[in-house]
Motif scaffolding. Structure first.
Motif, PDB file in Angstrom:
ATOM      1  N   ALA A 104       0.847  -1.193  -0.133  1.00 18.25           N
ATOM      2  CA  ALA A 104       0.082  -0.038   0.052  1.00 18.25           C
ATOM      3  C   ALA A 104       1.028   1.344   0.050  1.00 18.25           C
ATOM      4  CB  ALA A 104      -0.912  -0.110   1.185  1.00 18.25           C
ATOM      5  N   TRP A 156       2.371   1.543  -3.490  1.00 19.36           N
ATOM      6  CA  TRP A 156       1.546   2.081  -4.575  1.00 19.36           C
ATOM      7  C   TRP A 156       1.045   3.589  -4.257  1.00 19.36           C
ATOM      8  CZ3 TRP A 156       1.520  -0.057  -9.108  1.00 19.36           C
ATOM      9  CH2 TRP A 156       1.926  -1.382  -9.262  1.00 19.36           C
ATOM     10  N   ALA A 157       0.836   3.837  -3.121  1.00 22.07           N
ATOM     11  CA  ALA A 157       0.486   5.176  -2.779  1.00 22.07           C
ATOM     12  C   ALA A 157       1.686   6.027  -2.912  1.00 22.07           C
ATOM     13  CB  ALA A 157       0.030   5.290  -1.204  1.00 22.07           C
ATOM     14  N   ALA A 163       1.802   6.783  -6.701  1.00 23.95           N
ATOM     15  CA  ALA A 163       0.837   7.818  -7.011  1.00 23.95           C
ATOM     16  C   ALA A 163       1.014   9.264  -6.708  1.00 23.95           C
ATOM     17  CB  ALA A 163      -0.776   7.371  -6.416  1.00 23.95           C
ATOM     18  N   LEU A 164       1.525   9.383  -5.497  1.00 22.14           N
ATOM     19  CA  LEU A 164       1.863  10.569  -5.010  1.00 22.14           C
ATOM     20  C   LEU A 164       3.114  11.323  -5.850  1.00 22.14           C
ATOM     21  CD1 LEU A 164       1.505  10.089  -1.223  1.00 22.14           C
ATOM     22  CD2 LEU A 164       0.196  11.600  -2.880  1.00 22.14           C
ATOM     23  N   ALA A 222      -2.133   7.571 -11.417  1.00 20.96           N
ATOM     24  CA  ALA A 222      -2.101   7.718 -10.012  1.00 20.96           C
ATOM     25  C   ALA A 222      -3.635   7.148  -9.416  1.00 20.96           C
ATOM     26  CB  ALA A 222      -2.179   9.228  -9.631  1.00 20.96           C
ATOM     27  N   GLY A 223      -4.688   7.311 -10.256  1.00 19.61           N
ATOM     28  CA  GLY A 223      -5.804   6.781  -9.772  1.00 19.61           C
ATOM     29  C   GLY A 223      -5.921   5.273  -9.501  1.00 19.61           C
ATOM     30  N   GLU A 281      -3.150   3.637  -9.248  1.00 20.28           N
ATOM     31  CA  GLU A 281      -2.130   3.268  -7.950  1.00 20.28           C
ATOM     32  C   GLU A 281      -2.718   3.508  -6.782  1.00 20.28           C
ATOM     33  OE1 GLU A 281       1.127   4.569 -11.306  1.00 20.28           O
ATOM     34  OE2 GLU A 281       0.678   5.975  -9.521  1.00 20.28           O
ATOM     35  N   PHE A 282      -3.404   4.457  -6.399  1.00 26.14           N
ATOM     36  CA  PHE A 282      -4.210   4.908  -5.239  1.00 26.14           C
ATOM     37  C   PHE A 282      -5.333   3.343  -5.262  1.00 26.14           C
ATOM     38  CE2 PHE A 282      -3.447   9.520  -4.701  1.00 26.14           C
ATOM     39  CZ  PHE A 282      -2.603   9.192  -3.529  1.00 26.14           C
ATOM     40  N   ALA A 290      -3.320   0.430  -3.832  1.00 25.46           N
ATOM     41  CA  ALA A 290      -3.050   0.660  -2.395  1.00 25.46           C
ATOM     42  C   ALA A 290      -4.191   0.370  -1.602  1.00 25.46           C
ATOM     43  CB  ALA A 290      -2.513   2.442  -2.078  1.00 25.46           C
ATOM     44  N   ALA A 291      -5.044   1.066  -1.824  1.00 28.37           N
ATOM     45  CA  ALA A 291      -6.665   0.761  -1.052  1.00 28.37           C
ATOM     46  C   ALA A 291      -7.089  -0.779  -0.829  1.00 28.37           C
ATOM     47  CB  ALA A 291      -7.608   1.637  -1.605  1.00 28.37           C
TER      48      ALA A 291
END
Length: 117
Positions: free
Chosen positions: A76, A79-80, A83-84, A103-104, A106-107, A110-111
């Motif tokens: 997580a 991936w976050a 994305a950042l 990024a979407g 990838e978030f 993470a979730a």
């Protein structure tokens, strides 16, 4: 669910390994202007994605517990973080809007790891 997310991540990471190793400029070109430095860094990053693919494949059947939590939270964070950095690059004018789509996703990855742990 953890099993499926690990398999999906292994496939994605294996794909990224192949693309970054063989044609890093093609991948970078989706988001920004490729140059020799980007190609060099892409090839250097490729083995990291291979390692993640192997880890996710081998850990896909990990039962609930401390190890599974560590893997989930580690992925997580990975991936976050990816994305950042994409959002940051977009905000700095270094990447196209296409990075926001990545990024979407990838978030979401993470979730998914946090939820599936």
């Amino acid at each position: 669910m953890f099993h499926l997310i690990c398999l999906a991540t292994a496939v994605i990471c294996l794909g990224l390994f192949c693309v970054l190793l063989i044609s890093p400029g093609l991948y970078v070109g989706l988001y920004a202007q490729p140059d020799a430095g980007a190609a060099f860094m892409g090839r250097r990053a490729a083995p990291i994605f291979l390692g993640l693919a192997v880890l996710m494949f081998l850990l896909r059947d990990t039962p609930p517990g401390a190890l599974r939590d560590a893997v989930a939270f580690g992925m997580a964070a990975t991936w976050a973080g990816i994305a950042l950095t994409g959002i940051w690059s977009y905000g700095m004018g270094q990447a196209s809007y296409a990075i926001l789509v990545a990024a979407g996703i990838e978030f979401a990855m993470a979730a998914a790891f946090v939820i599936a742990r």
